[in-house]
Design a protein around this motif. Structure first.
Motif, PDB file in Angstrom:
ATOM      1  N   PHE A 264      -3.136  -0.759 -16.778  1.00 15.77           N
ATOM      2  CA  PHE A 264      -2.250  -0.488 -15.747  1.00 15.77           C
ATOM      3  C   PHE A 264      -3.554   0.891 -15.728  1.00 15.77           C
ATOM      4  N   LEU A 267      -6.905   0.522 -14.452  1.00 14.07           N
ATOM      5  CA  LEU A 267      -7.924   0.705 -13.300  1.00 14.07           C
ATOM      6  C   LEU A 267      -8.089   1.843 -12.292  1.00 14.07           C
ATOM      7  N   GLN A 271      -8.370   0.348  -6.348  1.00 13.18           N
ATOM      8  CA  GLN A 271      -7.514  -1.400  -7.347  1.00 13.18           C
ATOM      9  C   GLN A 271      -6.552  -1.617  -7.642  1.00 13.18           C
ATOM     10  N   ARG A 272      -6.023  -0.648  -7.999  1.00 14.95           N
ATOM     11  CA  ARG A 272      -4.354  -0.529  -7.719  1.00 14.95           C
ATOM     12  C   ARG A 272      -4.144  -0.767  -6.369  1.00 14.95           C
ATOM     13  N   ASP A 273      -4.233   0.015  -5.346  1.00 15.95           N
ATOM     14  CA  ASP A 273      -4.078  -0.392  -3.742  1.00 15.95           C
ATOM     15  C   ASP A 273      -3.868  -1.604  -2.959  1.00 15.95           C
ATOM     16  N   ASP A 276      -1.825  -4.529  -5.169  1.00 14.10           N
ATOM     17  CA  ASP A 276      -0.291  -3.197  -4.477  1.00 14.10           C
ATOM     18  C   ASP A 276      -0.413  -4.856  -3.389  1.00 14.10           C
ATOM     19  N   LEU A 281       3.435  -3.732  -8.577  1.00 12.40           N
ATOM     20  CA  LEU A 281       2.207  -4.050 -10.319  1.00 12.40           C
ATOM     21  C   LEU A 281       3.696  -3.401 -11.126  1.00 12.40           C
TER      22      LEU A 281
END
Length: 309
Positions: A264, A267, A271-273, A276, A281
């Motif tokens: 996590f 990232l 990438q997280r967005d 998501d 996540l």
């Protein structure tokens, strides 16, 4: 069309977890130096990480089915059950040929029998005879399955043999996308599930690791053909287990993308967005398991896609 994810996850509680000398040669993700430092506390620390992950999944509404490892025979990698078994909506259970001799001892028919009490099992397909020929296929470590479209993505390595892939394909009706992948040192990636994760409408993949341009394009095209948004990760992120994620459902039908905290944190915000948009996540600290065992969150979960009785 079969669902890509399930709410039923099987996990094995470790009893004698530790650095496995038998797997280290082909698994560059194992850290021998750190393992030496943490040798005395590895089991205790790994157990704490395991219990924390189980508690987190359970609190999120996932059905986690845990089995206890046994002290004998010695199975330091039993925490990674997805390598020796897979469960399919067709009612098929598949047993896989493993490279390391001490990993073959992880296979337990009592677990299959236990699951039969709650799930419909129509056939057990045993591919372990390939071990006699020195040919291996380590379950959903060697293959990343697109269950919706019946495609198995597989990077060839000492643990992933094309002949056993063909046998899997024949037994299940999955088509196989084979390719070669290597780390920054040119060493073959030991398991496909450290470089890619396939969700229902997205795929996380380290295309950088696929050195042949034609094969890289082939993998991308196959993913995009099935409507996936391809989210690329770097070699550095792959080394932080950012490819080792698994999409699961909770009992409310919500999607969760499970990974380690190291993955996590590697990232980018973008990438997280992107991820998501597809799932919540969920991450937990697995640093002792990752460095000693060379596997992460995805490796710890065997998805039970069998029909409930």
């Amino acid at each position: 069309m079969q669902p890509q994810a399930t709410t039923h996850i099987m996990m094995i509680r470790p009893v004698r977890f530790g650095f496995n000398e038998e797997t280290a040669e082909s698994n560059a993700f194992q850290d021998a130096a750190l393992a030496a430092q943490t040798k005395d506390s590895a089991q205790q620390d790994a157990l704490a990480e395991f219990e924390n992950m189980v508690a987190q999944l359970t609190a999120a509404g996932v059905d986690v089915i845990t089995y206890e490892d046994t002290p004998e025979p010695y199975t330091p990698d039993s925490i990674f059950p997805n390598n020796w078994i897979s469960f399919h909506q067709s009612g098929k259970v598949i047993l896989y040929p493993m490279q390391a001799e001490n990993r073959r001892l992880e296979r337990r028919m009592d677990i299959v029998e236990g699951l039969k009490e709650h799930f419909q099992v129509d056939e057990v397909i045993d591919l372990t005879h390939f071990e006699k020929e020195g040919k291996f296929l380590e379950g959903t470590g060697s293959m990343v399955l697109d269950r919706r479209y019946k495609i198995a993505y597989a990077c060839l390595s000492p643990r992933t043999h094309p002949e056993v892939l063909d046998a899997f394909s024949e037994a299940t009706g999955f088509s196989v996308v084979k390719f070669n992948a290597a780390d920054a040192n040119g060493k073959a990636i030991y398991h496909t599930n450290v470089l890619m994760c396939v969700g229902d409408a997205f795929a996380v993949v380290c295309l950088q690791a696929i050195t042949d341009p034609d094969e890289r394009l082939y993998v991308r095209e196959e993913l995009e053909k099935t409507g996936k948004q391809v989210i690329e990760i770097t070699l550095e992120q792959m080394n932080s287990f950012a490819g080792n994620m698994l999409l699961v459902y909770n009992k409310r039908g919500e999607k969760l993308l499970v990974m380690s905290t190291q993955a996590f944190e590697s990232l980018t915000a973008k990438q997280r967005d992107e991820l998501d948009d597809y799932a919540v996540l969920l991450h937990s600290d697995l640093s002792i398991i990752e460095r000693n065992g060379g596997g992460s969150a995805r490796c710890m979960m065997a998805e039970v896609h069998l029909t409930e009785k």
